[in-house]
Design an enzyme around this catalytic site. Sequence first.
Site, PDB file in Angstrom:
ATOM      1  N   ASP A 116       0.779  -1.283  -0.030  1.00 60.70           N
ATOM      2  CA  ASP A 116      -0.152   0.063   0.171  1.00 60.70           C
ATOM      3  C   ASP A 116       0.849   1.285  -0.127  1.00 60.70           C
ATOM      4  O   ASP A 116       1.943   1.082   0.125  1.00 60.70           O
ATOM      5  CB  ASP A 116      -1.073   0.051   1.083  1.00 60.70           C
ATOM      6  CG  ASP A 116      -0.239  -0.441   2.474  1.00 60.70           C
ATOM      7  OD1 ASP A 116       0.981  -0.124   2.613  1.00 60.70           O
ATOM      8  OD2 ASP A 116      -0.927  -0.900   3.239  1.00 60.70           O
TER       9      ASP A 116
ATOM     10  N   ASN B  38      -7.854  -2.698  14.777  1.00 62.72           N
ATOM     11  CA  ASN B  38      -9.311  -3.202  14.365  1.00 62.72           C
ATOM     12  C   ASN B  38      -8.918  -4.413  13.254  1.00 62.72           C
ATOM     13  O   ASN B  38     -10.171  -4.535  12.741  1.00 62.72           O
ATOM     14  CB  ASN B  38      -9.464  -1.874  13.671  1.00 62.72           C
ATOM     15  CG  ASN B  38      -8.966  -1.662  12.464  1.00 62.72           C
ATOM     16  OD1 ASN B  38      -8.060  -2.160  11.795  1.00 62.72           O
ATOM     17  ND2 ASN B  38      -9.367  -0.285  11.739  1.00 62.72           N
TER      18      ASN B  38
ATOM     19  N   HIS C 253      -7.222  -4.714  10.486  1.00 60.82           N
ATOM     20  CA  HIS C 253      -7.018  -4.481   9.075  1.00 60.82           C
ATOM     21  C   HIS C 253      -5.694  -5.173   8.636  1.00 60.82           C
ATOM     22  O   HIS C 253      -4.759  -5.305   9.608  1.00 60.82           O
ATOM     23  CB  HIS C 253      -7.051  -3.120   8.722  1.00 60.82           C
ATOM     24  CG  HIS C 253      -5.615  -2.237   9.145  1.00 60.82           C
ATOM     25  ND1 HIS C 253      -6.076  -1.217   9.810  1.00 60.82           N
ATOM     26  CD2 HIS C 253      -4.519  -2.380   9.099  1.00 60.82           C
ATOM     27  CE1 HIS C 253      -4.734  -0.512  10.059  1.00 60.82           C
ATOM     28  NE2 HIS C 253      -3.993  -1.425   9.652  1.00 60.82           N
TER      29      HIS C 253
ATOM     30  N   GLU D  22      -9.674  -1.922   5.466  1.00 58.83           N
ATOM     31  CA  GLU D  22     -10.258  -1.494   6.823  1.00 58.83           C
ATOM     32  C   GLU D  22     -11.373  -2.563   7.078  1.00 58.83           C
ATOM     33  O   GLU D  22     -12.119  -3.011   6.091  1.00 58.83           O
ATOM     34  CB  GLU D  22     -10.752  -0.082   6.803  1.00 58.83           C
ATOM     35  CG  GLU D  22      -9.762   0.852   6.753  1.00 58.83           C
ATOM     36  CD  GLU D  22      -8.842   1.041   7.806  1.00 58.83           C
ATOM     37  OE1 GLU D  22      -8.616   0.174   8.979  1.00 58.83           O
ATOM     38  OE2 GLU D  22      -8.154   2.088   8.031  1.00 58.83           O
TER      39      GLU D  22
END
Length: 233
Positions: free
Chosen positions: A62, A128, A130, A135
Amino acid sequence: MKIIKVADQVEGGKKGFEILSEKMSNGAKTLGLATGSTPVEFYKQVVASDLDFSDMTSVNLDEYVGLDADHEQSYRHFMGEQLFNAKPFKVNYLPNGKAEDLQAEAKHYDQIIAENPIDLQILGIGSNGHIGFNEPGTPFDSTTHIVDLAESTIKDNARFFENEEEVPKKAISMGIASILGAKSIVLMAYGENKADAVAAMVNGEQTEDLPASALQNHDDVYVIVDEAAASKL
């Protein structure tokens, strides 16, 4: 999933490096690479080694949208500092977060991945759940796409910037299907703040609410965790 418990991040880096060495000796030519604090010790092991990457290809997960490649918080800059400057590869691919047409860049990156199938993918995991910048709520069949970063991710990454306002709000990321296409995956997680996500990834239901749970579908995943990150397994 093969769970590998280690004392700390340094030992985790060494374990990750052992897996990399084995995969390269068995013919791995393309590495999927991650950024952030999690893989830093792994990259230190790689840089200190005598492994030759001049015939290897890297494909990064990314990049932030809107940062110049030479910005000190861009992932291209990070990879140069942590790995590429010391260990030159044949070619390094990262998404272009400054592309004028981001959707076209995402399609172009999918083509790069198709032409360079990933032999070993390095991952971290967000608090979280990811992976990459996928996400919660990201479809498991997603390929490279533009992401609106979750508030928790922006807060997590604010430590790398002068303040939270400077953290980019978007990124371009390999999708979950892109990640699952790798032949082998090494996911590293350290610290108590990752314990819930690690437990849900390993033992929870497969749900798009926890993107890393998609890794339950993969045949060759190594999960390297310290005691704190493994505390809820």
